[in-house]
Design a protein around this motif. Structure first.
Motif, mmCIF file in Angstrom:
data_model
loop_
_atom_site.group_PDB
_atom_site.id
_atom_site.type_symbol
_atom_site.label_atom_id
_atom_site.label_comp_id
_atom_site.label_asym_id
_atom_site.label_seq_id
_atom_site.Cartn_x
_atom_site.Cartn_y
_atom_site.Cartn_z
ATOM 1 N N SER A 47 10.685 0.054 -3.469
ATOM 2 C CA SER A 47 10.414 1.344 -4.184
ATOM 3 C C SER A 47 11.686 2.165 -4.123
ATOM 4 O O SER A 47 11.978 2.738 -5.024
ATOM 5 C CB SER A 47 9.312 2.053 -3.025
ATOM 6 N N PHE A 48 12.409 2.150 -2.822
ATOM 7 C CA PHE A 48 13.746 2.848 -2.780
ATOM 8 C C PHE A 48 14.573 2.538 -3.803
ATOM 9 O O PHE A 48 15.476 3.174 -4.379
ATOM 10 C CB PHE A 48 14.183 2.542 -1.539
ATOM 11 N N SER A 49 14.599 1.199 -4.179
ATOM 12 C CA SER A 49 15.781 0.509 -5.302
ATOM 13 C C SER A 49 15.284 1.156 -6.576
ATOM 14 O O SER A 49 16.147 1.400 -7.518
ATOM 15 C CB SER A 49 15.683 -1.164 -5.338
ATOM 16 N N LYS A 50 14.065 1.271 -6.870
ATOM 17 C CA LYS A 50 13.497 1.686 -8.181
ATOM 18 C C LYS A 50 13.422 3.208 -8.189
ATOM 19 O O LYS A 50 13.722 3.695 -9.586
ATOM 20 C CB LYS A 50 12.351 1.093 -8.515
ATOM 21 N N ASN A 51 13.122 4.023 -7.239
ATOM 22 C CA ASN A 51 12.848 5.467 -7.454
ATOM 23 C C ASN A 51 13.520 6.351 -6.601
ATOM 24 O O ASN A 51 13.594 7.371 -6.473
ATOM 25 C CB ASN A 51 11.331 5.658 -6.751
ATOM 26 N N GLY A 52 14.707 5.716 -5.742
ATOM 27 C CA GLY A 52 15.691 6.667 -4.737
ATOM 28 C C GLY A 52 14.827 7.094 -3.777
ATOM 29 O O GLY A 52 13.510 6.903 -3.594
ATOM 30 N N HIS A 59 5.791 8.589 -3.113
ATOM 31 C CA HIS A 59 4.783 7.546 -3.019
ATOM 32 C C HIS A 59 4.367 7.083 -1.779
ATOM 33 O O HIS A 59 2.941 6.724 -1.569
ATOM 34 C CB HIS A 59 5.315 6.475 -4.056
ATOM 35 N N PHE A 60 5.008 7.134 -1.034
ATOM 36 C CA PHE A 60 4.670 6.636 0.537
ATOM 37 C C PHE A 60 3.752 7.494 1.213
ATOM 38 O O PHE A 60 2.730 6.980 1.699
ATOM 39 C CB PHE A 60 6.087 6.592 1.338
ATOM 40 N N LEU A 61 4.093 9.016 1.062
ATOM 41 C CA LEU A 61 3.445 9.731 1.661
ATOM 42 C C LEU A 61 1.818 9.891 0.986
ATOM 43 O O LEU A 61 0.623 9.864 1.725
ATOM 44 C CB LEU A 61 3.840 11.187 1.733
ATOM 45 N N LEU A 62 1.818 9.525 -0.225
ATOM 46 C CA LEU A 62 0.531 9.788 -1.025
ATOM 47 C C LEU A 62 -0.332 8.214 -0.460
ATOM 48 O O LEU A 62 -1.445 8.462 -0.269
ATOM 49 C CB LEU A 62 0.738 9.279 -2.501
ATOM 50 N N GLY A 63 0.372 7.072 -0.385
ATOM 51 C CA GLY A 63 -0.302 6.002 0.145
ATOM 52 C C GLY A 63 -0.692 6.160 1.533
ATOM 53 O O GLY A 63 -1.889 5.605 1.784
ATOM 54 N N LEU A 64 -0.014 6.861 2.465
ATOM 55 C CA LEU A 64 -0.367 7.129 3.779
ATOM 56 C C LEU A 64 -1.475 7.933 3.709
ATOM 57 O O LEU A 64 -2.498 7.781 4.390
ATOM 58 C CB LEU A 64 0.807 7.798 4.420
ATOM 59 N N PHE A 65 -1.353 9.040 2.969
ATOM 60 C CA PHE A 65 -2.635 9.910 2.842
ATOM 61 C C PHE A 65 -3.937 9.383 2.468
ATOM 62 O O PHE A 65 -5.173 9.299 3.155
ATOM 63 C CB PHE A 65 -2.432 10.936 1.844
ATOM 64 N N PRO A 133 3.257 1.237 -12.745
ATOM 65 C CA PRO A 133 4.281 0.204 -11.939
ATOM 66 C C PRO A 133 5.173 0.670 -10.962
ATOM 67 O O PRO A 133 5.519 0.466 -10.079
ATOM 68 C CB PRO A 133 4.812 -0.465 -13.094
ATOM 69 N N GLY A 134 5.760 1.895 -11.234
ATOM 70 C CA GLY A 134 6.871 2.614 -10.397
ATOM 71 C C GLY A 134 6.281 3.108 -9.176
ATOM 72 O O GLY A 134 6.861 3.334 -8.105
ATOM 73 N N MET A 135 5.106 3.434 -9.328
ATOM 74 C CA MET A 135 4.329 3.927 -7.914
ATOM 75 C C MET A 135 3.941 2.900 -7.014
ATOM 76 O O MET A 135 3.817 3.298 -5.690
ATOM 77 C CB MET A 135 3.258 4.874 -8.262
ATOM 78 N N LEU A 136 3.601 1.737 -7.379
ATOM 79 C CA LEU A 136 2.971 0.638 -6.530
ATOM 80 C C LEU A 136 3.832 0.288 -5.254
ATOM 81 O O LEU A 136 3.062 0.441 -4.129
ATOM 82 C CB LEU A 136 2.705 -0.581 -7.255
ATOM 83 N N ASP A 137 5.117 -0.082 -5.301
ATOM 84 C CA ASP A 137 5.696 -0.088 -4.124
ATOM 85 C C ASP A 137 5.463 0.811 -3.000
ATOM 86 O O ASP A 137 5.280 0.474 -1.792
ATOM 87 C CB ASP A 137 7.091 -0.856 -4.578
ATOM 88 N N GLY A 138 5.998 2.100 -3.307
ATOM 89 C CA GLY A 138 5.965 2.852 -2.289
ATOM 90 C C GLY A 138 4.488 3.322 -1.651
ATOM 91 O O GLY A 138 4.369 3.499 -0.574
ATOM 92 N N PHE A 139 3.610 3.129 -2.682
ATOM 93 C CA PHE A 139 2.385 3.686 -2.479
ATOM 94 C C PHE A 139 1.735 2.640 -1.350
ATOM 95 O O PHE A 139 1.151 3.134 -0.149
ATOM 96 C CB PHE A 139 1.429 3.860 -3.525
ATOM 97 N N PHE A 140 1.929 1.389 -1.938
ATOM 98 C CA PHE A 140 1.334 0.340 -0.876
ATOM 99 C C PHE A 140 2.075 0.392 0.624
ATOM 100 O O PHE A 140 1.774 0.020 1.369
ATOM 101 C CB PHE A 140 1.747 -1.058 -1.719
#
Length: 200
Positions: A47-52, A59-65, A133-140
């Motif tokens: 996720s970091f590599s694709k989205n900074g 995306h991480f905080l949304l997945g955590l929520f 697709p761009g959201m999946l890695d950070g969200f997961f």
């Protein structure tokens, strides 16, 4: 409410005659860390590599929520669903009933990989179908990190002694769920959804 059997013993009762199934039903608290910390690391990097950093954090905080809501829904509607059939009662006991009867059994406080890995895969493919697709890695990453916090918090609430007011309150809420009224206080890592849905 009707009081069910609760043992204060730290014993680990046998659930299966088959030694393989019995072994799979028990797990030391640190096993989820061994299994899922590499998963969190891998998807964080992707996720970091694709989205900074900002995209990853969002995306991480949304997945955590979403995990916090998932934790509540699973605990309230799946783990505390009481079937009428004998077969259903057996399945319920295996998944959650044993924990309420033997809450101090340290071998059955975190989810065994035999259950958590299929669930994690199911959620991954669900999110892959639902999300860009761009959201999946950070969200997961956020979702699985939330699950790890849940498992580790659950273990500590049963076996750690706390000095912090925050942790004492969290432990009190969970012990009330076990020893007072199991139809309330479903949140383990947070009581936010208990407040929202009136089960606090």
């Amino acid at each position: 409410m009707k009081k069910n059997f609760i043992s204060n013993s730290k014993e680990s009762i046998r659930m299966f005659k088959n030694p393989l199934f019995e072994g799979l039903s028990k797990v030391p608290y640190f096993v989820p860390l061994i299994v899922y910390v590499p998963v969190v690391g891998y998807f964080s990097w992707e996720s970091f590599s694709k989205n900074g950093i900002l995209g990853f954090l969002g995306h991480f905080l949304l997945g955590l929520f979403i995990w916090t809501l998932t934790e509540y829904v699973l605990h309230r509607f799946i783990f505390h669903f009481y079937p009428k059939s004998e077969w259903g009662k057996r399945i319920h006991f295996i998944f959650h009933g044993v924990h309420h009867d033997y809450p101090n059994d340290a071998q059955r406080l975190v989810m065994p990989p035999s259950a958590s890995i299929p669930l994690a895969l199911a959620f991954f493919f669900l999110f892959k179908w639902m999300l860009a697709p761009g959201m999946l890695d950070g969200f997961f990453t956020g979702f699985i990190f939330g699950y790890l916090c849940y498992d580790m918090t659950h273990y500590m609430l049963h076996h750690a002694q706390f000095k912090s007011a925050f942790w004492k309150k969290l432990k009190q809420q969970h012990m009330l769920h076990h020893y007072d009224d199991s139809t309330t206080k479903y949140g383990v890592t947070s009581d936010i959804w208990d407040k929202v849905f009136g089960t606090r």
